[in-house]
Structure formats: C-alpha cells, structure tokens
Design a protein around this motif. Sequence first.
Motif, PDB file in Angstrom:
ATOM      1  N   LEU A   1      -8.184   3.565   6.828  1.00 35.99           N
ATOM      2  CA  LEU A   1      -8.303   5.017   6.928  1.00 35.99           C
ATOM      3  C   LEU A   1      -8.455   5.504   8.366  1.00 35.99           C
ATOM      4  O   LEU A   1      -8.257   6.686   8.655  1.00 35.99           O
ATOM      5  CB  LEU A   1      -9.494   5.494   6.089  1.00 35.99           C
TER       6      LEU A   1
ATOM      7  N   ASP B   1      -4.738  -0.997   2.173  1.00 37.48           N
ATOM      8  CA  ASP B   1      -4.667   0.372   1.657  1.00 37.48           C
ATOM      9  C   ASP B   1      -5.081   0.314   0.183  1.00 37.48           C
ATOM     10  O   ASP B   1      -4.319  -0.136  -0.668  1.00 37.48           O
ATOM     11  CB  ASP B   1      -3.237   0.905   1.795  1.00 37.48           C
ATOM     12  N   LEU B   2      -6.281   0.765  -0.123  1.00 37.85           N
ATOM     13  CA  LEU B   2      -6.847   0.603  -1.458  1.00 37.85           C
ATOM     14  C   LEU B   2      -6.263   1.575  -2.474  1.00 37.85           C
ATOM     15  O   LEU B   2      -6.633   1.548  -3.651  1.00 37.85           O
ATOM     16  CB  LEU B   2      -8.367   0.730  -1.405  1.00 37.85           C
ATOM     17  N   SER B   3      -5.344   2.437  -2.029  1.00 38.73           N
ATOM     18  CA  SER B   3      -4.639   3.296  -2.980  1.00 38.73           C
ATOM     19  C   SER B   3      -3.383   2.602  -3.512  1.00 38.73           C
ATOM     20  O   SER B   3      -2.700   3.146  -4.395  1.00 38.73           O
ATOM     21  CB  SER B   3      -4.251   4.621  -2.312  1.00 38.73           C
ATOM     22  N   ASN B   4      -3.098   1.420  -3.003  1.00 38.81           N
ATOM     23  CA  ASN B   4      -1.904   0.677  -3.404  1.00 38.81           C
ATOM     24  C   ASN B   4      -2.163  -0.088  -4.700  1.00 38.81           C
ATOM     25  O   ASN B   4      -3.060  -0.927  -4.780  1.00 38.81           O
ATOM     26  CB  ASN B   4      -1.521  -0.299  -2.283  1.00 38.81           C
ATOM     27  N   ARG B   5      -1.372   0.208  -5.729  1.00 37.46           N
ATOM     28  CA  ARG B   5      -1.603  -0.400  -7.042  1.00 37.46           C
ATOM     29  C   ARG B   5      -1.353  -1.903  -7.039  1.00 37.46           C
ATOM     30  O   ARG B   5      -2.006  -2.643  -7.773  1.00 37.46           O
ATOM     31  CB  ARG B   5      -0.726   0.270  -8.099  1.00 37.46           C
TER      32      ARG B   5
ATOM     33  N   TRP C   1      -4.408  -3.931  -6.123  1.00 34.82           N
ATOM     34  CA  TRP C   1      -5.380  -4.053  -7.217  1.00 34.82           C
ATOM     35  C   TRP C   1      -4.885  -4.993  -8.313  1.00 34.82           C
ATOM     36  O   TRP C   1      -5.686  -5.689  -8.950  1.00 34.82           O
ATOM     37  CB  TRP C   1      -5.702  -2.675  -7.776  1.00 34.82           C
TER      38      TRP C   1
ATOM     39  N   THR D   1       4.226   0.749 -14.417  1.00 34.63           N
ATOM     40  CA  THR D   1       4.331   1.391 -13.095  1.00 34.63           C
ATOM     41  C   THR D   1       5.605   0.999 -12.353  1.00 34.63           C
ATOM     42  O   THR D   1       6.032   1.698 -11.440  1.00 34.63           O
ATOM     43  CB  THR D   1       3.115   1.032 -12.225  1.00 34.63           C
TER      44      THR D   1
ATOM     45  N   GLU E   1       2.141  -4.194   1.364  1.00 32.06           N
ATOM     46  CA  GLU E   1       0.684  -4.225   1.498  1.00 32.06           C
ATOM     47  C   GLU E   1       0.104  -5.540   0.982  1.00 32.06           C
ATOM     48  O   GLU E   1      -1.002  -5.934   1.350  1.00 32.06           O
ATOM     49  CB  GLU E   1       0.067  -3.045   0.743  1.00 32.06           C
TER      50      GLU E   1
END
Length: 356
Positions: free
Chosen positions: A4, A91-95, A98, A150, A234
């Motif tokens: 970020l 980048d923790l918004s990257n599916r 996760w 997704t 990522e």
Amino acid sequence: MLYLLHYFHHDFSAFNLFRYITFRTIYASLSALVLVLLFGPFMIRLLVRFQIGQEVRDDGPQSHLSKKGTPTMGGILILIGIMIPVLLWADLSNRFVWMVLVALLGNGAIGFLDDYLKIIRKQSKGLLAWQKFLLQTVLGLMLSIWFVETSPDTRIIIPFFKAINPDLGIFFLPFAIGVISGTSNAVNLTDGLDGLAIGPVIVVSMSFLIISYLTGNQVFAHYLELPGMPGAGELSIVAGAMAGASLGFLWFNAYPASVFMGDVGALALGGALGMMAIITRQELLLLILGGIFVAEALSVIAQVASYKIRKKRVLRMAPLHHHFELGGVSEPKLIVRFWIVALVLALVSLSTLKIR
C-alpha cells in the motif's frame, strides 16, 4: 501491507518501488529466509521441550534408527515464514494470493492433525487414509469451485503443443482436486530423508515464481502464447516467500537434520504448489516440473499394486528413495542426486514455455 505504500509515491518517490512485483518478490523471499533462520533455533528448542519427536519404522534402512526422536512438525516454521512475508509484501486484494494461502493452510491443518494424532496422541496411523482423502477432497472441491467461479476457463495446456487445449468443462473440478491432493501427498511421500523433499520444493517454487510472472504479464504471455491470467503475477511473491522459507528450513533440515517438517509442512507445501499449477494453467507441466514427487508417488502405487496382485514387490522398499538406500547409495549422495534431477527437470519444464 507494505504494498500500500506505493500510493504515497507522489510524496516519497522511493515508495514507487512497492508497485513492482519484482522488487516485492525479492524482499518477500529475503524476509521469509531471515524469519526462518531467526526463529528456527527457538522452534527446535520448543519441539524438543514438548518431546515432539520423529517416529522411525523398524523395517526401513537401519541407519534411520538414529533419527528417532529428532524434532518434527517443523513445517509450522515454514508456514509462518511464508505467511508473514506474503501479508507484508503481496497485494492482499488479489484473489489468487488467497487461493494459494488457503491451499497452504488448509493442507497444513490436515497435516497438523495427522502429526498430532501420530506423535502427541500416539496413534500410530494418525489420520486413516479415508479420513485424509475426505478432508483433502472437500478442501480441493472448495478451491476448485472458487477458481472456476472467478476464472471460468476450464481448458488445460498440454506441454509442447500450442494448439491442443482441451476444455474439460465440468470434469475440471475432479481434475483440479486431483492436482491439489495429488501434489500434496506426493511431496509428503518424498519427505523421507534429510532435506530430500525441501530441495525440490525450492526448485519448483522458483520455477513457479517465473511462470506466475510470465502468465500475469500481458506482454510476455502474448509473446509465449500462454493463456494470460491477469493478477497471476502476484503469485510470484507467494512463490518467492515459499522458496525463501524453504531455503531457510533447509539450513536446519540438511543432513544430518536437526528438525523434520512433518506432514504439516509437506502436505501444505504440496497443496500450495498444486494450486499454483492450476492458476497458471500448468497442471500437466507440473508432472515434469515435479518429476521427483511424481516418481516417489508412482513407486508407492506400483509397490502396493504389485504386492496385492502378484504377491511380489517391484522395489526393495517404497518410496523410491528407500529402494536406492537399500541398494547401497549413501543418504547424502542420494539427496544431492535427487536435487540435481529436480533442477534438470525444472530447466526442461521452463524450456517448454517456448518450445511449443
């Protein structure tokens, strides 16, 4: 979280570095390595204190009897060494990040339960085969559905062939489950000698670092005619953290090992690698890239099948590394030779991205 910081690059130009996957991958790898090296001695002392030691088969190579009681479940250290750098640098918004972390921790939890039952509760078989299979199938099904929902492309890539990309449709789900659970169990079967499994894990992780970056980069994916997967780049950070944590663990796991990873580490690492293969659409390439793991798994299948059908063994002992050990190859030499083969297979695998 550090990712970020790139939002402040207008105020501090140095923060612009945090935009780049290459920069974050390097430092995720180094962070993982340093974390494992720093906390490794503490973890080993903790395992010794709670008497979490390795059990050794009496019917195996006699040289292994001296390893009885060596601290195990050190895979917990690897998981920590992966998780913290990924949370810091990715980048923790990257599916996709996760998905791999869920595969890592989910299979790690199954391995932890197996180790707990065998070592702490003294149940020699740990999880029964059907119990482990059921848990891995449920986890694999959840991950497969998540991926398909997704990223609905259910085609697979066949190494060396550009134009042949069969669409599995609904059959992609059992295929993906097999990739995740199969890789997980294959790595676990390979983990039988000091550093034997963790060496190829480092090699395969580094290979997926490259593959993920190429797949997620539109220019490189178009040039190599790979199915571009926006966001897959990522995963280079996750793969880098896996390689760094594994390299740090090898410091303690190298012959003669001070600690073993146990099922909690082997199942977790294998599951994560299988999930990376699915996301980057290199499931079949994993058969070549992880050839050491494949050979170890096939040796067990062949041994069991031969004995049940013919009442004869095809190997002196399974998995394959025990066969060579009983044939007179010393443990250190055998380990390094397996590492060499893993490296050669990785080079061949990466070459197929162009030779198609």
